[in-house]
Design an enzyme around this catalytic site. Sequence first.
Site, PDB file in Angstrom:
ATOM      1  N   HIS A  31      14.006  11.660  13.158  1.00 34.72           N
ATOM      2  CA  HIS A  31      12.945  11.942  12.189  1.00 34.72           C
ATOM      3  C   HIS A  31      12.481  13.402  12.195  1.00 34.72           C
ATOM      4  O   HIS A  31      11.575  13.748  11.450  1.00 34.72           O
ATOM      5  CB  HIS A  31      11.751  11.031  12.497  1.00 34.72           C
ATOM      6  CG  HIS A  31      11.190  11.295  13.864  1.00 34.72           C
ATOM      7  ND1 HIS A  31      11.921  11.106  15.022  1.00 34.72           N
ATOM      8  CD2 HIS A  31       9.998  11.785  14.268  1.00 34.72           C
ATOM      9  CE1 HIS A  31      11.201  11.460  16.060  1.00 34.72           C
ATOM     10  NE2 HIS A  31      10.022  11.867  15.632  1.00 34.72           N
TER      11      HIS A  31
ATOM     12  N   ASP B 235       8.095  10.711  24.486  1.00 31.58           N
ATOM     13  CA  ASP B 235       7.997  11.869  23.596  1.00 31.58           C
ATOM     14  C   ASP B 235       7.806  13.156  24.417  1.00 31.58           C
ATOM     15  O   ASP B 235       6.955  13.203  25.312  1.00 31.58           O
ATOM     16  CB  ASP B 235       6.796  11.649  22.664  1.00 31.58           C
ATOM     17  CG  ASP B 235       6.662  12.718  21.612  1.00 31.58           C
ATOM     18  OD1 ASP B 235       7.568  12.827  20.774  1.00 31.58           O
ATOM     19  OD2 ASP B 235       5.652  13.454  21.634  1.00 31.58           O
TER      20      ASP B 235
ATOM     21  N   ASP C 193       7.384   4.089  21.294  1.00 37.72           N
ATOM     22  CA  ASP C 193       7.351   5.531  21.501  1.00 37.72           C
ATOM     23  C   ASP C 193       6.067   5.873  22.245  1.00 37.72           C
ATOM     24  O   ASP C 193       4.978   5.576  21.761  1.00 37.72           O
ATOM     25  CB  ASP C 193       7.339   6.194  20.112  1.00 37.72           C
ATOM     26  CG  ASP C 193       8.027   7.531  20.087  1.00 37.72           C
ATOM     27  OD1 ASP C 193       7.851   8.291  21.047  1.00 37.72           O
ATOM     28  OD2 ASP C 193       8.731   7.814  19.102  1.00 37.72           O
TER      29      ASP C 193
ATOM     30  N   ASP D  60       5.203  -1.036   7.335  1.00 39.80           N
ATOM     31  CA  ASP D  60       4.328  -1.619   8.358  1.00 39.80           C
ATOM     32  C   ASP D  60       5.103  -2.602   9.245  1.00 39.80           C
ATOM     33  O   ASP D  60       6.287  -2.878   8.996  1.00 39.80           O
ATOM     34  CB  ASP D  60       3.127  -2.304   7.687  1.00 39.80           C
ATOM     35  CG  ASP D  60       3.564  -3.127   6.484  1.00 39.80           C
ATOM     36  OD1 ASP D  60       4.563  -3.858   6.625  1.00 39.80           O
ATOM     37  OD2 ASP D  60       2.940  -3.017   5.403  1.00 39.80           O
TER      38      ASP D  60
ATOM     39  N   GLU E  85      12.948  12.076  25.444  1.00 38.97           N
ATOM     40  CA  GLU E  85      13.240  13.160  24.511  1.00 38.97           C
ATOM     41  C   GLU E  85      13.176  14.455  25.314  1.00 38.97           C
ATOM     42  O   GLU E  85      12.103  14.919  25.677  1.00 38.97           O
ATOM     43  CB  GLU E  85      12.201  13.202  23.380  1.00 38.97           C
ATOM     44  CG  GLU E  85      12.557  14.261  22.352  1.00 38.97           C
ATOM     45  CD  GLU E  85      11.373  14.751  21.522  1.00 38.97           C
ATOM     46  OE1 GLU E  85      11.626  15.235  20.421  1.00 38.97           O
ATOM     47  OE2 GLU E  85      10.214  14.674  21.972  1.00 38.97           O
TER      48      GLU E  85
ATOM     49  N   ASP F 274       0.825  -1.212   0.000  1.00 39.36           N
ATOM     50  CA  ASP F 274       0.000   0.000   0.000  1.00 39.36           C
ATOM     51  C   ASP F 274       0.864   1.268   0.000  1.00 39.36           C
ATOM     52  O   ASP F 274       0.347   2.380   0.162  1.00 39.36           O
ATOM     53  CB  ASP F 274      -0.982   0.011   1.189  1.00 39.36           C
ATOM     54  CG  ASP F 274      -0.256   0.028   2.542  1.00 39.36           C
ATOM     55  OD1 ASP F 274       1.001  -0.003   2.553  1.00 39.36           O
ATOM     56  OD2 ASP F 274      -0.929   0.065   3.584  1.00 39.36           O
TER      57      ASP F 274
HETATM   58  C1  NOJ Z   1       8.497  15.033  19.152  1.00 42.06           C
HETATM   59  C2  NOJ Z   1       8.438  14.094  18.002  1.00 42.06           C
HETATM   60  O1  NOJ Z   1       9.725  13.602  17.757  1.00 42.06           O
HETATM   61  C3  NOJ Z   1       7.868  14.859  16.831  1.00 42.06           C
HETATM   62  O2  NOJ Z   1       7.953  14.139  15.633  1.00 42.06           O
HETATM   63  C4  NOJ Z   1       6.446  15.207  17.163  1.00 42.06           C
HETATM   64  O3  NOJ Z   1       5.901  16.040  16.160  1.00 42.06           O
HETATM   65  C5  NOJ Z   1       6.345  15.940  18.496  1.00 42.06           C
HETATM   66  N1  NOJ Z   1       7.166  15.381  19.530  1.00 42.06           N
HETATM   67  C6  NOJ Z   1       4.931  15.932  19.004  1.00 42.06           C
HETATM   68  O4  NOJ Z   1       4.600  14.665  19.468  1.00 42.06           O
END
Ligand code: NOJ
Length: 546
Positions: free
Chosen positions: A327, A205, A104, A35, A262, A31
């Site tokens: 990312h 996060d 995550d 995944d 993070e 698709d």
């Molecule tokens: C950090 C993440 O790495 C990012 O990709 C995301 O947009 C923000 N936190 C909000 O969750």
Amino acid sequence: MPEKKQKKWIWWKHGVFYHIYPRSFYDSNGDGIGDIPGILLKLDYLVNLGVDAIWLSPVFKSPMVDFGYDVTDYYNIDPVFGTKDDFIRLLHEAHKRNIRVVIDMVLNHTSDRHPWFAESASSHDNPKHDWYIWQKGNKFKKPNNWRSVMGGSAWQFDQRLQEYYLHTFFREQPDLNWRNKEVREAFMDIFRHWLDLGVDGFRLDAVNMIIKDKKFRNNPGLLTGVLWRRRWFTRNQPRSFKIVKQLRKLLDTYDDRMMVGEVYTLPPGDSEMAGNYLKSGDNAMHLAFDFSLMFKPFSARKYFKAIDRWYASIPEKGWPCHVLSNHDLRRIISKYGKGSSKYKRAKVAAMLLLTLRGTPFIYYGEEIGMQNTSLRRSEILDPLGKKFWPFYKGRDKARTPMQWSAGNNAGFSVAKPWLPVNPDHVRINVEDEWKDTESMLTFYSSLIRLRKEHSALFAGQWVPLRMGLDGVIVFNRISTDEKLLILLNFTSREQALSLGSSFRLEVLLSTHKVPHEKMETSLIHIESFEATLMCDLSYFETEQFR
Ligand code: NOJ
């Protein structure tokens, strides 16, 4: 040679992590979107590469406004990535191969389509109203000056309730109220659920943003410079540290689990703040990201200073980790210039990453030298890129499909991929690079293998010898049974490096020197952009081994 003393192997300290952006890793069902079954099919690649753990960007149910960082159901997998059974299979198959799985966890906010938010926004008296951060106001007067990370005010007016809700990120990502006990309990249940299922850890996060000032005070104004940039009242509030400690307590009731936070600081690279989240080293986060290197220009002096500062920020019982790309930012190699020298620089950085003291994190594709993909306006999907084009083109450039081969769609999918593949996949791809002894992939996999074989690398001391002077970083990694020497030339200048006295050295891996070559010397010649890892054979002749 003295008997090898085996250090106790702690997977999240001594292993190597690999960060997968699941949409872009491998598409198993045609698709165009990567995944979980796709990751399963590529597990043996990860085994060959030698990594010990994978961190998956979010795979929970999501409307994908922020590509998974906006969750509607923390207990289930989004159908685009597969099923919960697929996830369980991934856990099982990864564990069979000695690969741990870290997921995550998006804590600061949910999607605005999460049933919790629907309830919260349904009326002032709803029991979940207080689960999010609401403030009185009117159309013309925002509660305060707080800004969204994604641009504009962090407040969104709700016509029906005549109240504002807070969103630190997109307006489709309302902030949860972590001061509310029920929210904390709901998350403890979510954590327990995944721990019981066998997940090995969590990447938290935006963890340093989960608590905001109770009094909703304005962040200090522009004139106060650094104070403003730090977002004084919306980040790193004392209560966030307490919550992290609470999470640690929960994790400690399970065997061998971990969390990595993070800690996105402003200004970027505030290592001390990242270090604070480790508290005394064994009672809060296991690891915290320090993003300094991502923001530094490729300079030996600047890199050294950043590393030194990061080490100084780690509590005695704590442990550092290192990362070059993820990312959210550009791919590291694209920072290193335009011509072929960027590959040379990337190898110097790779050797640094994998020989430093502390857990290395590799972003998918970094190991083959994937670079930013330049995209047309019409190809951009990241709302940030759409909003700020052409001044800022968003994050898609570093999220394009993994380049498995020179073939159609880089071997990522049989269908048109969700983001275009980089045209350079004809040169930069896994299949060709495995066959090439000089490739980035061969270099990364050799480094990972050496890191596993040498306790000095995964657990030894770090002793700097040359701290960025003349564009060179040199250091030792030392354990009870070995001493290694790492030479990194960040410049195109060749130079002779004096070691003070004569050493017997054996090359383990080098961009220029011949592997296994032995030398006895007090002066080493280093080539332009050379990265060399050597074993100090003289070490065994020292007093302690007689
Ligand atoms: C950090 C993440 O790495 C990012 O990709 C995301 O947009 C923000 N936190 C909000 O969750």
